[in-house]
Design a protein around this motif. Sequence first.
Motif, PDB file in Angstrom:
ATOM      1  N   TYR A  27     -26.438  37.807  70.227  1.00 53.32           N
ATOM      2  CA  TYR A  27     -25.568  37.573  69.070  1.00 53.32           C
ATOM      3  C   TYR A  27     -25.901  38.483  67.893  1.00 53.32           C
ATOM      4  O   TYR A  27     -25.021  38.830  67.100  1.00 53.32           O
ATOM      5  CB  TYR A  27     -25.612  36.102  68.646  1.00 53.32           C
ATOM      6  N   ILE A  28     -27.147  38.912  67.761  1.00 51.52           N
ATOM      7  CA  ILE A  28     -27.492  39.843  66.684  1.00 51.52           C
ATOM      8  C   ILE A  28     -26.872  41.213  66.938  1.00 51.52           C
ATOM      9  O   ILE A  28     -26.400  41.884  66.017  1.00 51.52           O
ATOM     10  CB  ILE A  28     -29.026  39.937  66.510  1.00 51.52           C
ATOM     11  N   VAL A  29     -26.847  41.627  68.202  1.00 55.42           N
ATOM     12  CA  VAL A  29     -26.175  42.888  68.540  1.00 55.42           C
ATOM     13  C   VAL A  29     -24.684  42.786  68.233  1.00 55.42           C
ATOM     14  O   VAL A  29     -24.069  43.740  67.731  1.00 55.42           O
ATOM     15  CB  VAL A  29     -26.414  43.252  70.015  1.00 55.42           C
ATOM     16  N   ASP A  30     -24.087  41.628  68.498  1.00 54.14           N
ATOM     17  CA  ASP A  30     -22.673  41.419  68.156  1.00 54.14           C
ATOM     18  C   ASP A  30     -22.452  41.602  66.655  1.00 54.14           C
ATOM     19  O   ASP A  30     -21.472  42.215  66.227  1.00 54.14           O
ATOM     20  CB  ASP A  30     -22.217  40.021  68.572  1.00 54.14           C
ATOM     21  N   LEU A  31     -23.371  41.065  65.844  1.00 56.70           N
ATOM     22  CA  LEU A  31     -23.241  41.216  64.389  1.00 56.70           C
ATOM     23  C   LEU A  31     -23.368  42.679  63.984  1.00 56.70           C
ATOM     24  O   LEU A  31     -22.582  43.172  63.159  1.00 56.70           O
ATOM     25  CB  LEU A  31     -24.311  40.382  63.676  1.00 56.70           C
ATOM     26  N   PHE A  32     -24.330  43.379  64.543  1.00 57.35           N
ATOM     27  CA  PHE A  32     -24.504  44.787  64.189  1.00 57.35           C
ATOM     28  C   PHE A  32     -23.282  45.617  64.587  1.00 57.35           C
ATOM     29  O   PHE A  32     -22.886  46.539  63.867  1.00 57.35           O
ATOM     30  CB  PHE A  32     -25.766  45.345  64.838  1.00 57.35           C
ATOM     31  N   LYS A  33     -22.678  45.296  65.715  1.00 55.62           N
ATOM     32  CA  LYS A  33     -21.461  46.002  66.111  1.00 55.62           C
ATOM     33  C   LYS A  33     -20.328  45.680  65.142  1.00 55.62           C
ATOM     34  O   LYS A  33     -19.512  46.545  64.803  1.00 55.62           O
ATOM     35  CB  LYS A  33     -21.067  45.633  67.544  1.00 55.62           C
ATOM     36  N   ARG A  34     -20.260  44.454  64.685  1.00 53.20           N
ATOM     37  CA  ARG A  34     -19.238  44.062  63.704  1.00 53.20           C
ATOM     38  C   ARG A  34     -19.432  44.851  62.402  1.00 53.20           C
ATOM     39  O   ARG A  34     -18.470  45.356  61.820  1.00 53.20           O
ATOM     40  CB  ARG A  34     -19.333  42.572  63.417  1.00 53.20           C
ATOM     41  N   ILE A  35     -20.674  44.939  61.942  1.00 56.33           N
ATOM     42  CA  ILE A  35     -20.961  45.694  60.728  1.00 56.33           C
ATOM     43  C   ILE A  35     -20.593  47.166  60.914  1.00 56.33           C
ATOM     44  O   ILE A  35     -19.980  47.787  60.043  1.00 56.33           O
ATOM     45  CB  ILE A  35     -22.442  45.546  60.341  1.00 56.33           C
TER      46      ILE A  35
END
Length: 259
Positions: free
Chosen positions: A85-93
């Motif tokens: 989920y942290i990778v998902d956030l970084f991709k969103r950013i």
Amino acid sequence: MSDVLIERRGAVQWITINRPERRNALNEQVVKAIDAGIAQAVEDRECRAIVLTGAGEQAFCAGADLQKNVQGGAFDVDFSRPRHYIVDLFKRIQECTLPIVARVNGHAMAGGFGILCACDMAIAADDIRVGTPESKIGVTPMMILPFMLRVLPPRKLQELCVTGEQFSAADGLEMGLFNYVVPRAELDAKLDWLLKRITDKSPTAVRLGKQAFNATRDMGLREALEYSQAMVPVMSSTSDAREGKLSFQEKRPAKWSGK
């Protein structure tokens, strides 16, 4: 009270990690709420920028919540899911077309340091500290490393990752981590000053410009030149580009449509 507060202040979406009692530490619920707040802002045509900060004055974000038996901790691995989920956030950013400004009101450690590096701009109070203390608990920064490498000098970053030592806001300013470092009492005034300089510009130019900035940063020179050339007619065909040219010729303030 929600662990993440989402608030519109004029044309700016504020996202505040609201866990001051846990030094605004991250868990899965918090990370997904930040992700959702960014996605909401991008879909809003009236939104011009995003501010990411932490509640209180002690911490911007202390990284992963290491409390015993915490649910959705950063070190929990579900092998049935293709991405953390942290990778998902970084991709969103990374894919966000709005400028994200980190308001660093307190210490930024580990994953919080990574989120700070992932933001487009950052303003910090002069009494905060930052660092990657993972080596002190037997691990090393992994998911945040790609963004840290984009912002900090590699040799200095290697030292920080190996030693786990903290450094000051002044050191961060010298290394290019922060756009501005100001006395704590002046933090919000400086933030407002920066936001006004962002939100009065063409929304279309800002969104396309951020997309192009992130795209060309990941390309080789030849590929970047071809991409940049192809983007010129795209930019020029927008309503905002036509309005910008006309307002310049007529010597009047531009009236941006965001199209």
